[in-house]
Write a protein that holds these residues in place. Structure first.
Motif, PDB file in Angstrom:
ATOM      1  N   LEU A   1       0.830  -1.211   0.000  1.00  0.00           N
ATOM      2  CA  LEU A   1       0.000   0.000   0.000  1.00  0.00           C
ATOM      3  C   LEU A   1       0.862   1.259   0.000  1.00  0.00           C
ATOM      4  O   LEU A   1       0.587   2.224  -0.724  1.00  0.00           O
ATOM      5  CB  LEU A   1      -0.926  -0.002   1.218  1.00  0.00           C
ATOM      6  N   CYS A   2       1.933   1.250   0.806  1.00  0.00           N
ATOM      7  CA  CYS A   2       2.781   2.437   0.914  1.00  0.00           C
ATOM      8  C   CYS A   2       3.593   2.680  -0.351  1.00  0.00           C
ATOM      9  O   CYS A   2       3.794   3.834  -0.757  1.00  0.00           O
ATOM     10  CB  CYS A   2       3.710   2.290   2.118  1.00  0.00           C
TER      11      CYS A   2
ATOM     12  N   VAL B   1       2.823   1.912  -3.524  1.00  0.00           N
ATOM     13  CA  VAL B   1       1.950   2.470  -4.567  1.00  0.00           C
ATOM     14  C   VAL B   1       1.641   3.936  -4.283  1.00  0.00           C
ATOM     15  O   VAL B   1       1.731   4.799  -5.167  1.00  0.00           O
ATOM     16  CB  VAL B   1       0.656   1.646  -4.671  1.00  0.00           C
ATOM     17  N   SER B   2       1.294   4.247  -3.042  1.00  0.00           N
ATOM     18  CA  SER B   2       0.974   5.631  -2.680  1.00  0.00           C
ATOM     19  C   SER B   2       2.177   6.543  -2.871  1.00  0.00           C
ATOM     20  O   SER B   2       2.056   7.664  -3.385  1.00  0.00           O
ATOM     21  CB  SER B   2       0.503   5.688  -1.217  1.00  0.00           C
ATOM     22  N   GLY B   3       3.351   6.067  -2.469  1.00  0.00           N
ATOM     23  CA  GLY B   3       4.547   6.892  -2.586  1.00  0.00           C
ATOM     24  C   GLY B   3       4.918   7.201  -4.020  1.00  0.00           C
ATOM     25  O   GLY B   3       5.320   8.325  -4.342  1.00  0.00           O
TER      26      GLY B   3
ATOM     27  N   VAL C   1       2.909   7.459  -6.565  1.00  0.00           N
ATOM     28  CA  VAL C   1       1.952   8.458  -7.064  1.00  0.00           C
ATOM     29  C   VAL C   1       2.345   9.851  -6.586  1.00  0.00           C
ATOM     30  O   VAL C   1       2.317  10.829  -7.352  1.00  0.00           O
ATOM     31  CB  VAL C   1       0.519   8.102  -6.602  1.00  0.00           C
ATOM     32  N   ILE C   2       2.732   9.955  -5.320  1.00  0.00           N
ATOM     33  CA  ILE C   2       3.125  11.256  -4.763  1.00  0.00           C
ATOM     34  C   ILE C   2       4.343  11.810  -5.495  1.00  0.00           C
ATOM     35  O   ILE C   2       4.385  12.995  -5.863  1.00  0.00           O
ATOM     36  CB  ILE C   2       3.404  11.119  -3.258  1.00  0.00           C
TER      37      ILE C   2
END
Length: 448
Positions: free
Chosen positions: A309-310, A312-314, A316-317
C-alpha cells in the motif's frame, strides 16, 4: 471487502507496522523541512558543502561504531529471550567500551583530514562534535528500541530533535538571515545531545538490576558477528551518503546539493524500509529465537501488505507532486524531476523487497549479507564513473537505482534459500487477501 480492510487494520502487526511507518513519515517530513529550509537559508554552494559534510559525518559515525549497534540488536534479543542477565550486562559493557575508543579514533581522523584541507576551524569542530553525538544517538537508539520501545529509540534518533532545528531555521528564514554550514551543524548537534540524554535515562530505568550480576562474555561470537555487522554497516551508509561526496568531487558543490535534495525526497521509500527494519528488529528476533515460526511468517506477510500500500501511494506522490516538492528547496531544484523519479524507482524496489537485510542479519546469516552489499557499492561506483561524465547528475541517479535493484533481488533470493521465507510484496501474489478467513485456511494448509 470493507470487513476485510477493517480486520486488516485491527491486526496487532498492522498497527505496529503502521505506527512505526507513521513515526518514520513524521521524521521524514521534518527532515524534508529541515533540508529545504537549510537550502533556503544558505547559498547554493553553502548547501552543497553542508550536505557533503553531513554525509561524511554519517559515514564516520558508522565507522566509529564498529558494528556494535547491530551487534546489540542481535544479542540483546537473544539474551532477553533466555533471561541471560549476565550476558546482557557483558555485551552492553563490551559494546560501550569498544564504541568509545573507536569513536575517538574516527573523530581524530576527521580533524586531521579537515586540517589538511585547510577548512575553517569552526566547521571542523562542528562536524567532529556532530559525528560523536550522532554515533551516540545511533547506538542509544538500538539499545532503547530493544529494551524500551520503538518510540524511545527511533523517536529520539530521527524525530524529536528535528523539531527544534526546524523552528530555528524558520526563525532564520523569517529574519532574512543567511546561515553558514558550521552554524547549522552546531545547532543540530546541540538538539541531538538532548535526545542522547533522554535515551540514557530511559535505558537506565528499563534495564533489570544488573549491579550485583556478574558480567559474562562470549568474545569469539561477538567479535565474529561485530566484524560482519561493521562491514555491512559501512557499506550500507556508503550506499546512502557516499553518492553525495562523489557528486561533489566529480561535479561541483551546487550539483551535490541538488542530488542530496533529490535523494532525500526519494528516501520516502527508504523511510519505509527503515520502518520495516525497526519493527522487524524489535519483533522478529524474539519470534525466531523462541522458534515461533508460524507467527514469524505471519508477521512477514502482514508487513508485506502494509508495504504494498505504501509503495503504490509513494510512487503516485513522487510522480505528481515531485516538481512542487523540489521547488521548496529553491527554483533551480525543480528542474531535476527526472532525477527524483529515477531515484524513487530504485528506493521503491528496495522497499518492496521487504526486510530481507534485517532477516539475514538478525537470524545469523550476516556473512551472506556482506558480499551482496559490497557488490552493490561496487556496481554503483562503476556506474558513477561511467555515467556521470556522460549524463551528469542523471547518470548518478541511474547508477544508484540499478545497484539498489540488483541488491534487492539477490537479498530476497538469499532470504528465501537461507531463512525459508519471502519477505517481499511478491508473497501477496500467492495470498487470497480479500477472502474471508483466508489466513486461517492458509495456516491449516501449512500445518497439515
Amino acid at each position: 471487502m470493507i470487513e476485510s480492510i477493517i480486520q486488516f487494520m485491527r491486526r496487532d502487526v498492522t498497527r505496529g507496522v503502521a505506527g512505526t511507518i507513521l513515526l518514520k513519515v513524521g521524521s521524514g517530513a521534518l527532515a524534508f523541512a529541515l533540508f529545504s529550509l537549510a537550502a533556503r537559508t544558505m547559498s547554493p554552494d553553502g548547501f552543497g558543502i553542508f550536505a557533503t559534510w553531513i554525509s561524511l559525518a554519517q559515514i564516520a559515525s558508522v565507522v566509529g561504531l564498529v558494528g556494535q549497534e547491530s551487534l546489540l540488536v542481535r544479542f540483546l534479543n537473544e539474551y532477553q529471550v533466555g533471561d541471560r542477565h549476565d550476558l546482557t550486562k557483558g555485551v552492553l559493557l563490551s559494546s560501550l567500551k569498544i564504541s568509545f575508543v573507536a569513536m575517538v579514533i574516527a573523530v581524530a581522523a576527521i580533524v586531521l583530514a579537515a586540517n589538511i584541507r585547510g577548512d575553517w576551524w569552526l566547521l571542523i569542530l562542528a562536524v567532529s562534535a556532530y559525528t560523536a553525538v550522532n554515533a551516540g544517538l545511533m547506538l542509544g537508539s538500538q539499545i532503547a528500541r530493544s529494551l524500551v520501545s520503538i518510540l524511545m529509540g527511533e523517536g529520539n534518533r530521527e524525530l524529536f530533535w528535528r523539531i527544534g532545528v526546524v523552528l530555528f531555521l524558520l526563525a532564520v528564514l523569517f529574519g532574512h538571515q543567511q546561515l553558514e554550514p558550521a552554524e547549522l551543524i552546531a545547532v543540530m548537534t546541540i538538539a541531538m545531545s538532548v535526545g542522547v540524554v533522554a535515551q540514557i535515562i530511559a535505558i537506565a530505568r528499563a534495564l533489570p538490576n544488573l549491579r550485583d550480576t556478574p558480567a559474562r562474555s562470549e568474545p569469539s561470537r561477538w567479535r565474529s558477528s561485530a566484524l560482519h555487522f561493521w562491514v555491512a554497516s559501512i557499506l550500507e551508509v556508503a550506499n546512502q551518503y557516499f553518492d553525495v561526496i562523489l557528486v561533489y568531487w566529480m561535479l561541483d558543490p551546487t550539483t551535490a546539493g541538488i542530488y542530496f535534495a533529490a535523494s532525500r525526497l526519494a528516501n520516502i521509500f527508504a523511510m519505509l524500509s527503515a520502518a520495516l527494519y525497526s519493527f522487524g528488529a524489535r519483533r522478529l528476533p524474539s519470534l525466531y529465537f523462541s522458534k515461533n515460526h508460524q507467527e514469524f511468517k505471519r508477521t512477514l506477510q502482514l508487513m508485506a501488505e502494509v508495504t504494498a500500500l505504501c509503495v503504490v501511494s509513494g510512487l503516485v506522490i513522487i510522480w505528481i507532486g515531485g516538481p512542487y516538492l523540489l521547488n521548496l528547496f529553491g527554483p533551480h531544484f525543480a528542474a531535476q524531476h527526472s532525477v527524483l523519479i529515477v531515484l524513487a524507482i530504485g528506493t521503491a524496489i528496495q522497499a518492496a523487497g521487504g526486510p530481507s537485510a534485517a532477516i539475514l542479519q538478525l537470524t545469523g546469516h550476516e556473512r551472506k549479507y556482506v558480499p551482496v552489499v559490497a557488490a552493490n557499492v561496487a556496481v554503483r561506483l562503476v556506474g558513477f564513473l561511467v555515467l556521470i561524465p556522460w549524463l551528469g547528475v542523471l547518470g548518478a541517479a541511474i547508477s544508484a537505482t540499478v545497484s539498489l535493484a540488483f541488491a534487492t533481488i539477490v537479498l530476497n533470493l538469499l532470504c528465501r534459500r537461507l531463512a525459508g521465507v519471502d519477505p517481499s510484496i511478491l508473497v501477496l501474489s500467492r495470498v487470497p487477501f480479500f477472502k474471508r478467513n483466508a489466513y486461517s485456511v492458509r495456516v491449516a494448509d501449512t500445518t497439515d
